[in-house]
Design a protein around this motif. Structure first.
Motif, PDB file in Angstrom:
ATOM      1  N   GLU A 212     -12.681  -1.945   1.471  1.00 54.79           N
ATOM      2  CA  GLU A 212     -12.686  -1.372   2.914  1.00 54.79           C
ATOM      3  C   GLU A 212     -11.225  -1.254   3.606  1.00 54.79           C
ATOM      4  O   GLU A 212     -10.968  -0.129   4.155  1.00 54.79           O
ATOM      5  N   ARG A 213     -10.730  -2.408   3.419  1.00 57.20           N
ATOM      6  CA  ARG A 213      -9.208  -2.321   3.790  1.00 57.20           C
ATOM      7  C   ARG A 213      -8.291  -1.519   3.260  1.00 57.20           C
ATOM      8  O   ARG A 213      -7.543  -0.844   3.579  1.00 57.20           O
ATOM      9  N   LEU A 214      -8.457  -1.670   1.742  1.00 58.16           N
ATOM     10  CA  LEU A 214      -7.442  -0.800   1.004  1.00 58.16           C
ATOM     11  C   LEU A 214      -7.700   0.619   1.271  1.00 58.16           C
ATOM     12  O   LEU A 214      -6.649   1.507   1.266  1.00 58.16           O
ATOM     13  N   LEU A 215      -8.896   1.181   1.318  1.00 60.36           N
ATOM     14  CA  LEU A 215      -9.590   2.510   1.681  1.00 60.36           C
ATOM     15  C   LEU A 215      -8.827   2.705   3.151  1.00 60.36           C
ATOM     16  O   LEU A 215      -8.009   3.721   3.132  1.00 60.36           O
ATOM     17  N   GLU A 216      -8.982   1.956   4.214  1.00 64.93           N
ATOM     18  CA  GLU A 216      -8.324   2.225   5.467  1.00 64.93           C
ATOM     19  C   GLU A 216      -6.911   2.421   5.440  1.00 64.93           C
ATOM     20  O   GLU A 216      -6.247   3.351   5.811  1.00 64.93           O
ATOM     21  N   GLN A 217      -6.217   1.483   4.624  1.00 62.33           N
ATOM     22  CA  GLN A 217      -4.841   1.625   4.520  1.00 62.33           C
ATOM     23  C   GLN A 217      -4.269   2.710   3.984  1.00 62.33           C
ATOM     24  O   GLN A 217      -3.382   3.441   4.532  1.00 62.33           O
ATOM     25  N   ALA A 218      -4.937   3.238   2.563  1.00 62.61           N
ATOM     26  CA  ALA A 218      -4.555   4.634   2.396  1.00 62.61           C
ATOM     27  C   ALA A 218      -4.732   5.703   2.826  1.00 62.61           C
ATOM     28  O   ALA A 218      -3.544   6.673   3.133  1.00 62.61           O
ATOM     29  N   LEU A 219      -5.869   5.673   3.754  1.00 63.45           N
ATOM     30  CA  LEU A 219      -6.008   7.022   4.490  1.00 63.45           C
ATOM     31  C   LEU A 219      -5.049   7.111   5.541  1.00 63.45           C
ATOM     32  O   LEU A 219      -4.965   8.137   5.985  1.00 63.45           O
ATOM     33  N   SER A 220      -4.451   5.826   6.334  1.00 63.26           N
ATOM     34  CA  SER A 220      -3.717   6.146   7.223  1.00 63.26           C
ATOM     35  C   SER A 220      -2.238   6.061   7.028  1.00 63.26           C
ATOM     36  O   SER A 220      -1.520   6.537   7.717  1.00 63.26           O
ATOM     37  N   ARG A 221      -1.844   5.724   5.664  1.00 64.70           N
ATOM     38  CA  ARG A 221      -0.637   5.855   5.226  1.00 64.70           C
ATOM     39  C   ARG A 221      -0.324   6.979   4.263  1.00 64.70           C
ATOM     40  O   ARG A 221       1.058   7.357   4.457  1.00 64.70           O
ATOM     41  N   VAL A 222      -1.034   7.505   3.426  1.00 65.08           N
ATOM     42  CA  VAL A 222      -0.634   8.593   2.462  1.00 65.08           C
ATOM     43  C   VAL A 222      -0.224   9.897   3.274  1.00 65.08           C
ATOM     44  O   VAL A 222      -0.818  10.275   4.110  1.00 65.08           O
ATOM     45  N   ARG A 223       0.941  10.509   2.810  1.00 62.02           N
ATOM     46  CA  ARG A 223       1.449  11.693   3.197  1.00 62.02           C
ATOM     47  C   ARG A 223       1.770  12.637   2.188  1.00 62.02           C
ATOM     48  O   ARG A 223       1.623  12.394   0.948  1.00 62.02           O
ATOM     49  N   ASP A 224       1.997  13.693   2.653  1.00 62.70           N
ATOM     50  CA  ASP A 224       2.497  15.033   1.727  1.00 62.70           C
ATOM     51  C   ASP A 224       3.410  14.660   0.871  1.00 62.70           C
ATOM     52  O   ASP A 224       4.343  13.944   1.162  1.00 62.70           O
ATOM     53  N   GLY A 225       3.219  14.887  -0.457  1.00 60.28           N
ATOM     54  CA  GLY A 225       4.053  14.749  -1.364  1.00 60.28           C
ATOM     55  C   GLY A 225       4.023  13.342  -2.149  1.00 60.28           C
ATOM     56  O   GLY A 225       4.438  13.031  -3.156  1.00 60.28           O
ATOM     57  N   ASP A 226       3.088  12.633  -1.694  1.00 62.38           N
ATOM     58  CA  ASP A 226       2.877  11.187  -2.124  1.00 62.38           C
ATOM     59  C   ASP A 226       2.397  10.955  -3.526  1.00 62.38           C
ATOM     60  O   ASP A 226       1.543  11.722  -3.856  1.00 62.38           O
ATOM     61  N   VAL A 227       2.876  10.097  -4.637  1.00 65.14           N
ATOM     62  CA  VAL A 227       2.071   9.891  -5.882  1.00 65.14           C
ATOM     63  C   VAL A 227       1.268   8.809  -5.668  1.00 65.14           C
ATOM     64  O   VAL A 227       1.741   7.647  -5.045  1.00 65.14           O
ATOM     65  N   LEU A 228       0.051   8.798  -6.044  1.00 67.94           N
ATOM     66  CA  LEU A 228      -0.992   7.712  -5.783  1.00 67.94           C
ATOM     67  C   LEU A 228      -1.272   7.089  -7.054  1.00 67.94           C
ATOM     68  O   LEU A 228      -1.288   7.723  -8.186  1.00 67.94           O
ATOM     69  N   MET A 229      -1.404   5.932  -7.105  1.00 64.41           N
ATOM     70  CA  MET A 229      -1.616   5.093  -8.418  1.00 64.41           C
ATOM     71  C   MET A 229      -2.664   3.997  -8.308  1.00 64.41           C
ATOM     72  O   MET A 229      -2.931   3.288  -7.532  1.00 64.41           O
ATOM     73  N   ALA A 230      -3.864   4.231  -9.539  1.00 65.85           N
ATOM     74  CA  ALA A 230      -4.696   3.500  -9.689  1.00 65.85           C
ATOM     75  C   ALA A 230      -5.143   3.043 -10.972  1.00 65.85           C
ATOM     76  O   ALA A 230      -4.245   3.889 -11.860  1.00 65.85           O
ATOM     77  N   HIS A 231      -6.019   2.508 -11.351  1.00 62.44           N
ATOM     78  CA  HIS A 231      -6.220   2.184 -12.822  1.00 62.44           C
ATOM     79  C   HIS A 231      -7.807   2.944 -13.258  1.00 62.44           C
ATOM     80  O   HIS A 231      -8.537   2.509 -12.299  1.00 62.44           O
ATOM     81  N   LEU A 232      -8.040   2.747 -14.518  1.00 61.68           N
ATOM     82  CA  LEU A 232      -9.286   3.106 -14.855  1.00 61.68           C
ATOM     83  C   LEU A 232     -10.305   1.740 -15.194  1.00 61.68           C
ATOM     84  O   LEU A 232     -11.289   2.196 -15.808  1.00 61.68           O
ATOM     85  N   GLY A 233      -9.683   0.848 -14.639  1.00 62.23           N
ATOM     86  CA  GLY A 233     -10.284  -0.623 -14.761  1.00 62.23           C
ATOM     87  C   GLY A 233      -9.438  -1.580 -14.507  1.00 62.23           C
ATOM     88  O   GLY A 233      -8.532  -1.512 -15.404  1.00 62.23           O
ATOM     89  N   ILE A 234      -9.752  -2.591 -13.987  1.00 56.82           N
ATOM     90  CA  ILE A 234      -8.773  -3.826 -14.064  1.00 56.82           C
ATOM     91  C   ILE A 234      -9.709  -5.186 -14.304  1.00 56.82           C
ATOM     92  O   ILE A 234     -10.698  -5.345 -13.524  1.00 56.82           O
ATOM     93  N   TRP A 235      -9.139  -6.271 -15.235  1.00 57.85           N
ATOM     94  CA  TRP A 235      -9.724  -7.181 -15.630  1.00 57.85           C
ATOM     95  C   TRP A 235     -10.188  -8.089 -14.378  1.00 57.85           C
ATOM     96  O   TRP A 235     -11.097  -8.817 -14.278  1.00 57.85           O
ATOM     97  N   SER A 236      -8.896  -8.240 -13.861  1.00 55.72           N
ATOM     98  CA  SER A 236      -9.025  -9.449 -12.696  1.00 55.72           C
ATOM     99  C   SER A 236      -9.599  -9.240 -11.368  1.00 55.72           C
ATOM    100  O   SER A 236      -9.785 -10.137 -10.761  1.00 55.72           O
ATOM    101  N   ARG A 237      -9.802  -7.857 -10.974  1.00 61.11           N
ATOM    102  CA  ARG A 237     -10.622  -7.553  -9.851  1.00 61.11           C
ATOM    103  C   ARG A 237     -12.125  -7.820  -9.746  1.00 61.11           C
ATOM    104  O   ARG A 237     -12.672  -7.076 -10.767  1.00 61.11           O
ATOM    105  N   ARG A 238     -12.482  -8.659  -8.983  1.00 63.38           N
ATOM    106  CA  ARG A 238     -14.193  -8.746  -9.166  1.00 63.38           C
ATOM    107  C   ARG A 238     -14.885  -7.801  -8.494  1.00 63.38           C
ATOM    108  O   ARG A 238     -15.914  -7.346  -8.874  1.00 63.38           O
TER     109      ARG A 238
END
Length: 271
Positions: A212-238
């Motif tokens: 929820e915190r990561l979502l709120e942060q992205a929605l408030s900060r992402v702007r026109d032209g930004d490149v967003l980065m995530a993964h198709l899965g992460i071992w370490s994240r519960r």
């Protein structure tokens, strides 16, 4: 051929990242085009462990969003690897949907500077593959070795998906020495970093960085032209972040932001 403008270094700031995104001419999907667009962002997805691959594909289809995938042959929870035959149907489907694809190095290779003495005779750098025959070893590579590694992904993707990569790459960890950057450009691959606001945090511990915190942060900060980065899965994240892509995409669209890949029509049609 028009390429995304390369960053001078991988520690690029927001303005450099935005300039690279702006230089791409990838068209938004039909759902994203029109007068309602106040700007464009670029969702990029590194392979990771693929545990959330199908869920993310469903989210992208639901929102009619095209992403740019960076592929490496990483281990998955199924006991296989992301570019094995068992994943062929997945990648063929994504290619048919019109996404863009770049190299993340076949064996998910991390790079760093070689000692100055080693660079005196020729531009070399250190490479440490995470997977493959040389997993865990530190190797001295030159430009030819890097180009070969980037093209391994292209060759394999042609076999399993019926098309080659777009001439884009991303170094694992987002960093590589200048010699590696120059070598990759020399063999036709332009590096794509991400905007500071575009780091979605899916590889951070969920205990200290809840969704929820990561979502709120992205929605408030992402702007026109930004490149967003995530993964198709992460071992370490519960708690996987992948489900948050659904409200994130919806929220950014409500702000008037559209989505486009980092590939031009000319790049898509390259032999």
């Amino acid at each position: 051929m028009t390429l995304v403008s390369p960053a001078a270094t991988l520690g690029a700031g927001a303005e450099t990242v935005k300039a690279a995104a702006a230089a791409s001419q990838g068209a938004p999907s039909a759902a994203d085009s029109g007068a309602g667009c106040k700007g464009t962002v670029h969702l990029t997805l590194d392979t990771g462990n693929m545990s959330q691959a199908e869920a993310i594909a469903a989210i992208l289809r639901r929102h009619q969003v095209k992403a740019t995938f960076f592929l490496a042959n990483e281990r998955t929870p199924r006991g296989d690897f992301a570019l094995d035959d068992g994943w062929s149907a997945y990648w063929r489907a994504r290619a048919a949907e019109g996404h863009a694809f770049g190299s993340h190095t076949y064996d998910h290779v991390y790079f760093r500077e070689a000692p100055a003495a080693s660079r005196a005779a020729a531009p070399v750098f250190l490479a440490r593959p995470q997977f493959g025959a040389n997993a865990g070893r530190t190797l001295r590579w030159d430009g030819a070795a890097l180009c070969s590694e980037l093209r391994r992904v292209d060759a394999r993707f042609r076999e399993i998906a019926g098309r080659g990569l777009d001439p884009l790459w991303r170094a694992p960890g987002g960093r590589a020495p200048a010699a590696a950057m120059q070598a990759a450009r020399g063999c036709g691959f332009t590096h794509v970093h991400w905007a500071p606001a575009g780091f979605l945090g899916d590889e951070l511990p969920s205990e200290t960085h809840p969704n929820e915190r990561l979502l709120e942060q992205a929605l408030s900060r992402v702007r026109d032209g930004d490149v967003l980065m995530a993964h198709l899965g992460i071992w370490s994240r519960r708690e996987p972040f992948a489900p948050m892509l659904d409200p994130l995409i919806a929220g950014l669209k409500r702000q008037g932001l559209c989505f486009a890949t980092l590939a031009t029509p000319a790049v898509r049609g390259r032999p």
